[in-house]
Scaffold this motif. Structure first.
Motif, PDB file in Angstrom:
ATOM      1  N   GLU A 208       0.815  -1.206   0.000  1.00 54.14           N
ATOM      2  CA  GLU A 208       0.000   0.000   0.000  1.00 54.14           C
ATOM      3  C   GLU A 208       0.855   1.265   0.000  1.00 54.14           C
ATOM      4  OE1 GLU A 208      -3.189  -0.084  -0.297  1.00 54.14           O
ATOM      5  OE2 GLU A 208      -3.574  -2.228   0.050  1.00 54.14           O
ATOM      6  N   SER A 209       2.016   1.216   0.661  1.00 54.07           N
ATOM      7  CA  SER A 209       2.880   2.386   0.741  1.00 54.07           C
ATOM      8  C   SER A 209       4.310   1.936   1.048  1.00 54.07           C
ATOM      9  CB  SER A 209       2.381   3.357   1.821  1.00 54.07           C
ATOM     10  OG  SER A 209       2.333   2.706   3.080  1.00 54.07           O
ATOM     11  N   TYR A 210       5.222   2.915   1.110  1.00 53.75           N
ATOM     12  CA  TYR A 210       6.640   2.602   1.301  1.00 53.75           C
ATOM     13  C   TYR A 210       7.193   3.322   2.530  1.00 53.75           C
ATOM     14  CZ  TYR A 210       6.463   0.427  -3.264  1.00 53.75           C
ATOM     15  OH  TYR A 210       6.130  -0.401  -4.314  1.00 53.75           O
ATOM     16  N   LEU A 211       8.156   2.677   3.177  1.00 48.44           N
ATOM     17  CA  LEU A 211       8.744   3.212   4.398  1.00 48.44           C
ATOM     18  C   LEU A 211       9.922   4.142   4.123  1.00 48.44           C
ATOM     19  CD1 LEU A 211       8.723  -0.130   6.411  1.00 48.44           C
ATOM     20  CD2 LEU A 211       7.274   1.860   6.857  1.00 48.44           C
ATOM     21  N   ASN A 212      10.482   4.055   2.894  1.00 51.76           N
ATOM     22  CA  ASN A 212      11.634   4.881   2.508  1.00 51.76           C
ATOM     23  C   ASN A 212      12.833   4.671   3.432  1.00 51.76           C
ATOM     24  OD1 ASN A 212      10.274   6.137   0.292  1.00 51.76           O
ATOM     25  ND2 ASN A 212       9.208   7.473   1.745  1.00 51.76           N
ATOM     26  N   GLU A 213      13.074   3.409   3.745  1.00 56.67           N
ATOM     27  CA  GLU A 213      14.266   3.047   4.515  1.00 56.67           C
ATOM     28  C   GLU A 213      14.696   1.642   4.120  1.00 56.67           C
ATOM     29  OE1 GLU A 213      13.395   1.726   8.795  1.00 56.67           O
ATOM     30  OE2 GLU A 213      11.781   3.187   8.414  1.00 56.67           O
ATOM     31  N   ALA A 214      15.980   1.352   4.359  1.00 57.57           N
ATOM     32  CA  ALA A 214      16.530   0.062   3.943  1.00 57.57           C
ATOM     33  C   ALA A 214      15.981  -1.073   4.795  1.00 57.57           C
ATOM     34  CB  ALA A 214      18.052   0.088   4.028  1.00 57.57           C
ATOM     35  N   SER A 215      15.767  -2.197   4.167  1.00 56.16           N
ATOM     36  CA  SER A 215      15.312  -3.381   4.890  1.00 56.16           C
ATOM     37  C   SER A 215      16.433  -3.930   5.755  1.00 56.16           C
ATOM     38  CB  SER A 215      14.872  -4.455   3.892  1.00 56.16           C
ATOM     39  OG  SER A 215      14.778  -5.720   4.521  1.00 56.16           O
ATOM     40  N   PRO A 216      16.120  -4.421   6.956  1.00 59.26           N
ATOM     41  CA  PRO A 216      17.156  -5.063   7.778  1.00 59.26           C
ATOM     42  C   PRO A 216      17.708  -6.332   7.134  1.00 59.26           C
ATOM     43  CG  PRO A 216      14.974  -5.353   8.744  1.00 59.26           C
ATOM     44  CD  PRO A 216      14.822  -4.362   7.639  1.00 59.26           C
TER      45      PRO A 216
ATOM     46  N   VAL B 262       9.945 -12.008  15.245  1.00 61.73           N
ATOM     47  CA  VAL B 262       8.502 -12.149  15.472  1.00 61.73           C
ATOM     48  C   VAL B 262       7.960 -10.988  16.303  1.00 61.73           C
ATOM     49  CG1 VAL B 262       8.535 -14.655  15.263  1.00 61.73           C
ATOM     50  CG2 VAL B 262       8.932 -13.609  17.500  1.00 61.73           C
ATOM     51  N   ASP B 263       8.857 -10.227  16.948  1.00 61.40           N
ATOM     52  CA  ASP B 263       8.425  -9.099  17.770  1.00 61.40           C
ATOM     53  C   ASP B 263       8.046  -7.884  16.926  1.00 61.40           C
ATOM     54  OD1 ASP B 263       8.923 -10.566  20.087  1.00 61.40           O
ATOM     55  OD2 ASP B 263      11.006  -9.881  20.205  1.00 61.40           O
ATOM     56  N   ASP B 264       8.384  -7.922  15.623  1.00 59.56           N
ATOM     57  CA  ASP B 264       8.114  -6.776  14.753  1.00 59.56           C
ATOM     58  C   ASP B 264       6.799  -6.910  14.002  1.00 59.56           C
ATOM     59  OD1 ASP B 264      10.480  -5.625  15.549  1.00 59.56           O
ATOM     60  OD2 ASP B 264      11.640  -6.470  13.896  1.00 59.56           O
ATOM     61  N   GLY B 265       5.956  -7.835  14.408  1.00 53.15           N
ATOM     62  CA  GLY B 265       4.656  -7.998  13.777  1.00 53.15           C
ATOM     63  C   GLY B 265       4.702  -8.866  12.528  1.00 53.15           C
ATOM     64  N   VAL B 266       3.583  -8.882  11.808  1.00 50.57           N
ATOM     65  CA  VAL B 266       3.460  -9.707  10.604  1.00 50.57           C
ATOM     66  C   VAL B 266       4.322  -9.110   9.498  1.00 50.57           C
ATOM     67  CG1 VAL B 266       1.874 -10.637   8.882  1.00 50.57           C
ATOM     68  CG2 VAL B 266       1.128 -10.383  11.252  1.00 50.57           C
TER      69      VAL B 266
ATOM     70  N   HIS C  37       3.226  -5.556   7.969  1.00 52.35           N
ATOM     71  CA  HIS C  37       1.797  -5.275   7.939  1.00 52.35           C
ATOM     72  C   HIS C  37       1.430  -4.344   9.090  1.00 52.35           C
ATOM     73  CE1 HIS C  37      -2.586  -5.982   8.137  1.00 52.35           C
ATOM     74  NE2 HIS C  37      -2.463  -6.184   6.836  1.00 52.35           N
ATOM     75  N   THR C  38       0.745  -3.253   8.754  1.00 53.80           N
ATOM     76  CA  THR C  38       0.335  -2.261   9.748  1.00 53.80           C
ATOM     77  C   THR C  38      -1.180  -2.070   9.666  1.00 53.80           C
ATOM     78  OG1 THR C  38       0.484  -0.339   8.271  1.00 53.80           O
ATOM     79  CG2 THR C  38       2.532  -1.092   9.311  1.00 53.80           C
ATOM     80  N   ASP C  39      -1.683  -1.201  10.510  1.00 49.43           N
ATOM     81  CA  ASP C  39      -3.114  -0.883  10.469  1.00 49.43           C
ATOM     82  C   ASP C  39      -3.513  -0.242   9.142  1.00 49.43           C
ATOM     83  OD1 ASP C  39      -3.379  -1.858  13.014  1.00 49.43           O
ATOM     84  OD2 ASP C  39      -3.162   0.110  13.983  1.00 49.43           O
TER      85      ASP C  39
END
Length: 233
Positions: A27-35, A58-62, A109-111
């Motif tokens: 749906e959108s982009y975070l504009n930061e590098a993936s870990p 697993v602490d960072d959500g889905v 995945h966020t709200d």
């Protein structure tokens, strides 16, 4: 009856919530590098390798991954901290991407739906990898060898098969396996303690050799084949 409908509604809500996340739709982009970028960006993979496993917290959500080449798209969602693409879809994607770069987008995945980190690439080589690998599986710390074995792994998928497990041989040590010039028809390994000796397999024939002599502390160890297959040092 009311209790039944309550649980039915709860079930449908969970089912709907799960199905909404069964496909990664950015749906959108975070504009930061993936870990994950530091581990995978620029990597070269053979076209016939089994699906890469992308491990996430697993602490960072889905979380999920979208892999794209041309018009072909594959997405996968993390389960128990691992994002593992479907085997058949992965093979189809890599077959098309031979000799080219594969685009990867790590998502969370966020709200507000799926958000993607900056994309990165891995290169798919036109060269394949040998399909099998043989290894000894033993608990950390080689001193504890009461449960161990030699296994064969198919590198094109996740299939693992047993060559020998020491629970079938008196819980002895099975070790130092070696192939002659990578030939699966020419293999040997050492067996220690109970049933000690060297097991030699040549062209489907199995032979056990007793290499212990009065002048040596133990049977032979750490083998290496001569390229002609007639000698083992």
């Amino acid at each position: 009856m009311q209790r039944f409908f309550f649980f039915l509604c709860m079930f449908l809500e969970v089912l709907c919530h799960t199905s909404c996340k069964s496909e990664v739709k950015i749906e959108s982009y975070l504009n930061e590098a993936s870990p994950l970028a530091n581990e995978y960006e620029g990597m070269v993979i053979p076209y016939n390798i089994a699906p890469l496993n992308f491990y996430v917290s697993v602490d960072d959500g889905v979380q999920g991954m979208v892999l794209t080449y041309g018009d072909t798209r594959l997405s996968a969602i993390a389960e128990d901290g691992a994002i593992i693409p479907d085997l058949d879809e992965w093979k189809s994607l890599l077959e098309k991407a031979k000799g080219n770069d594969l685009k990867l987008e790590h998502c969370i995945h966020t709200d507000d739906g799926w958000k993607a980190y900056d994309s990165f690439t891995v290169h798919v080589s036109e060269d394949g990898i040998d399909p099998y690998l043989v290894y000894r599986l033993i608990p950390p710390g080689y001193e504890m060898w009461n449960e161990m074995g030699l296994y064969q792994r198919n590198l094109e998928n996740f299939d693992e098969s047993v060559i020998i497990e020491n629970k079938h041989a008196g819980y002895n040590c099975v070790n130092c396996h070696s192939f002659c010039m990578h030939d699966p028809e020419m293999m040997m390994f050492h067996s220690r303690a109970v049933n000690a000796g060297t097991i030699l397999i040549r062209n489907g024939e199995l032979q056990k050799l007793d290499t212990k002599t009065d002048r040596t502390i133990s049977s032979l160890v750490y083998p290496h084949w001569h390229p002609n297959g007639k000698y083992i040092a």
